[in-house]
Scaffold this motif. Structure first.
Motif, PDB file in Angstrom:
ATOM      1  N   ARG A  87       0.837  -1.210   0.000  1.00  9.31           N
ATOM      2  CA  ARG A  87       0.000   0.000   0.000  1.00  9.31           C
ATOM      3  C   ARG A  87       0.873   1.261   0.000  1.00  9.31           C
ATOM      4  O   ARG A  87       0.651   2.185  -0.784  1.00  9.31           O
ATOM      5  CB  ARG A  87      -0.937  -0.005   1.204  1.00  9.31           C
ATOM      6  CG  ARG A  87      -1.870   1.215   1.242  1.00  9.31           C
ATOM      7  CD  ARG A  87      -2.709   1.295   2.507  1.00  9.31           C
ATOM      8  NE  ARG A  87      -1.854   1.454   3.676  1.00  9.31           N
ATOM      9  CZ  ARG A  87      -1.797   0.597   4.676  1.00  9.31           C
ATOM     10  NH1 ARG A  87      -2.537  -0.495   4.686  1.00  9.31           N
ATOM     11  NH2 ARG A  87      -0.995   0.818   5.713  1.00  9.31           N
ATOM     12  N   GLU A  88       1.874   1.277   0.845  1.00 12.31           N
ATOM     13  CA  GLU A  88       2.720   2.466   0.969  1.00 12.31           C
ATOM     14  C   GLU A  88       3.596   2.667  -0.269  1.00 12.31           C
ATOM     15  O   GLU A  88       3.769   3.796  -0.727  1.00 12.31           O
ATOM     16  CB  GLU A  88       3.579   2.384   2.234  1.00 12.31           C
ATOM     17  CG  GLU A  88       2.781   2.458   3.515  1.00 12.31           C
ATOM     18  CD  GLU A  88       1.948   3.731   3.632  1.00 12.31           C
ATOM     19  OE1 GLU A  88       2.472   4.815   3.313  1.00 12.31           O
ATOM     20  OE2 GLU A  88       0.776   3.622   4.029  1.00 12.31           O
ATOM     21  N   ILE A  89       4.138   1.602  -0.826  1.00 12.20           N
ATOM     22  CA  ILE A  89       5.037   1.745  -1.981  1.00 12.20           C
ATOM     23  C   ILE A  89       4.253   2.215  -3.201  1.00 12.20           C
ATOM     24  O   ILE A  89       4.783   2.935  -4.056  1.00 12.20           O
ATOM     25  CB  ILE A  89       5.837   0.443  -2.243  1.00 12.20           C
ATOM     26  CG1 ILE A  89       7.209   0.776  -2.845  1.00 12.20           C
ATOM     27  CG2 ILE A  89       5.114  -0.517  -3.158  1.00 12.20           C
ATOM     28  CD1 ILE A  89       8.143   1.473  -1.919  1.00 12.20           C
ATOM     29  N   ALA A  90       2.972   1.858  -3.293  1.00 18.58           N
ATOM     30  CA  ALA A  90       2.128   2.301  -4.405  1.00 18.58           C
ATOM     31  C   ALA A  90       1.938   3.823  -4.391  1.00 18.58           C
ATOM     32  O   ALA A  90       1.661   4.424  -5.430  1.00 18.58           O
ATOM     33  CB  ALA A  90       0.778   1.599  -4.361  1.00 18.58           C
ATOM     34  N   ARG A  91       2.135   4.443  -3.246  1.00 19.91           N
ATOM     35  CA  ARG A  91       1.964   5.897  -3.104  1.00 19.91           C
ATOM     36  C   ARG A  91       3.223   6.697  -3.423  1.00 19.91           C
ATOM     37  O   ARG A  91       3.196   7.920  -3.438  1.00 19.91           O
ATOM     38  CB  ARG A  91       1.540   6.219  -1.676  1.00 19.91           C
ATOM     39  CG  ARG A  91       0.209   5.659  -1.307  1.00 19.91           C
ATOM     40  CD  ARG A  91      -0.111   5.977   0.127  1.00 19.91           C
ATOM     41  NE  ARG A  91      -1.413   5.425   0.485  1.00 19.91           N
ATOM     42  CZ  ARG A  91      -1.839   5.265   1.712  1.00 19.91           C
ATOM     43  NH1 ARG A  91      -1.073   5.613   2.733  1.00 19.91           N
ATOM     44  NH2 ARG A  91      -3.023   4.753   1.939  1.00 19.91           N
ATOM     45  N   VAL A  92       4.328   6.017  -3.654  1.00 19.14           N
ATOM     46  CA  VAL A  92       5.618   6.691  -3.836  1.00 19.14           C
ATOM     47  C   VAL A  92       5.854   6.936  -5.330  1.00 19.14           C
ATOM     48  O   VAL A  92       6.096   6.001  -6.089  1.00 19.14           O
ATOM     49  CB  VAL A  92       6.771   5.859  -3.223  1.00 19.14           C
ATOM     50  CG1 VAL A  92       8.105   6.566  -3.407  1.00 19.14           C
ATOM     51  CG2 VAL A  92       6.505   5.589  -1.748  1.00 19.14           C
ATOM     52  N   ASP A  93       5.786   8.194  -5.734  1.00 20.25           N
ATOM     53  CA  ASP A  93       5.903   8.548  -7.152  1.00 20.25           C
ATOM     54  C   ASP A  93       7.243   8.160  -7.763  1.00 20.25           C
ATOM     55  O   ASP A  93       7.310   7.803  -8.941  1.00 20.25           O
ATOM     56  CB  ASP A  93       5.684  10.047  -7.361  1.00 20.25           C
ATOM     57  CG  ASP A  93       4.251  10.460  -7.079  1.00 20.25           C
ATOM     58  OD1 ASP A  93       3.340   9.604  -7.173  1.00 20.25           O
ATOM     59  OD2 ASP A  93       4.042  11.642  -6.770  1.00 20.25           O
ATOM     60  N   ASP A 125      13.343   9.914   3.436  1.00 20.01           N
ATOM     61  CA  ASP A 125      11.978  10.420   3.590  1.00 20.01           C
ATOM     62  C   ASP A 125      10.884   9.480   3.097  1.00 20.01           C
ATOM     63  O   ASP A 125       9.742   9.589   3.548  1.00 20.01           O
ATOM     64  CB  ASP A 125      11.812  11.746   2.839  1.00 20.01           C
ATOM     65  CG  ASP A 125      12.684  12.854   3.398  1.00 20.01           C
ATOM     66  OD1 ASP A 125      13.174  12.727   4.539  1.00 20.01           O
ATOM     67  OD2 ASP A 125      12.883  13.851   2.679  1.00 20.01           O
ATOM     68  N   ARG A 126      11.209   8.598   2.165  1.00 22.60           N
ATOM     69  CA  ARG A 126      10.157   7.786   1.538  1.00 22.60           C
ATOM     70  C   ARG A 126      10.255   6.300   1.870  1.00 22.60           C
ATOM     71  O   ARG A 126       9.244   5.676   2.134  1.00 22.60           O
ATOM     72  CB  ARG A 126      10.189   7.975   0.017  1.00 22.60           C
ATOM     73  CG  ARG A 126      10.115   9.425  -0.448  1.00 22.60           C
ATOM     74  CD  ARG A 126       8.797  10.029  -0.213  1.00 22.60           C
ATOM     75  NE  ARG A 126       7.916   9.573  -1.292  1.00 22.60           N
ATOM     76  CZ  ARG A 126       6.666   9.918  -1.415  1.00 22.60           C
ATOM     77  NH1 ARG A 126       6.111  10.696  -0.544  1.00 22.60           N
ATOM     78  NH2 ARG A 126       5.942   9.459  -2.406  1.00 22.60           N
ATOM     79  N   LEU A 127      11.470   5.720   1.845  1.00 19.79           N
ATOM     80  CA  LEU A 127      11.588   4.274   2.105  1.00 19.79           C
ATOM     81  C   LEU A 127      11.737   3.950   3.588  1.00 19.79           C
ATOM     82  O   LEU A 127      11.065   3.061   4.098  1.00 19.79           O
ATOM     83  CB  LEU A 127      12.765   3.681   1.333  1.00 19.79           C
ATOM     84  CG  LEU A 127      12.518   3.212  -0.084  1.00 19.79           C
ATOM     85  CD1 LEU A 127      13.701   2.426  -0.613  1.00 19.79           C
ATOM     86  CD2 LEU A 127      11.254   2.411  -0.234  1.00 19.79           C
TER      87      LEU A 127
END
Length: 154
Positions: A87-93, A125-127
């Protein structure tokens, strides 16, 4: 699933090379008149062989000069950990592709960023904020020798 015939395969190959072909140009390329060609294209779309039409963006021109391939190993394979990660990785552009893998790593990501400093910021910030990640390994692409080639149609 229906079997593809020679004309279907020609249509798929032509549209992979140029998704902007007009129906007239496509019908000329595959040797059909426009009406039956359009009917075949619509059937290929309805049957899921054609999933969409996209523009390929020049990454470097857009300032995305670094491609990284990131291997992720999760801390565990519980339903909650996997669902949260996906779910979270799908949100990372910056993640343009994500593959569930066999072998020693769980996921392989393709990440595009503007540079190595941007990648470091992406990690921080993202991973690193996604729970359940146990290990991250990164390889940077030096150059793409073959990129977004047409899919072979068996």
């Amino acid at each position: 699933m229906r079997a593809l015939d020679t004309l279907d395969k020609k249509i798929l190959m032509a549209l992979q090379r140029d998704g902007r072909l007009t129906n007239q140009a496509l019908s000329d390329a595959v040797g059909l008149s426009p009406s039956p060609c359009l009917k075949r294209v619509r059937a290929l779309e309805a049957d899921g062989f054609i999933r969409g039409y996209h523009a390929e963006i020049g990454r470097k021109v857009c300032g995305l000069s670094v491609s990284a391939f990131v291997r992720i190993r999760l801390t565990d394979h519980s339903s909650e950990t996997v669902t949260t990660f996906e779910r979270e990785i799908a949100r990372v552009d910056e993640v343009v592709e994500c593959h569930l893998m066999s072998g020693g790593q769980d996921y392989l990501l393709e990440v595009v960023v503007s540079g190595h400093d941007a990648y470091a910021q992406f990690l921080k910030d993202r991973l690193h904020v996604i729970p359940g990640i146990g290990a991250i390994e990164t390889n940077f692409s030096i150059s793409a020798l073959k990129h977004r080639s047409p899919c072979p149609i068996p």
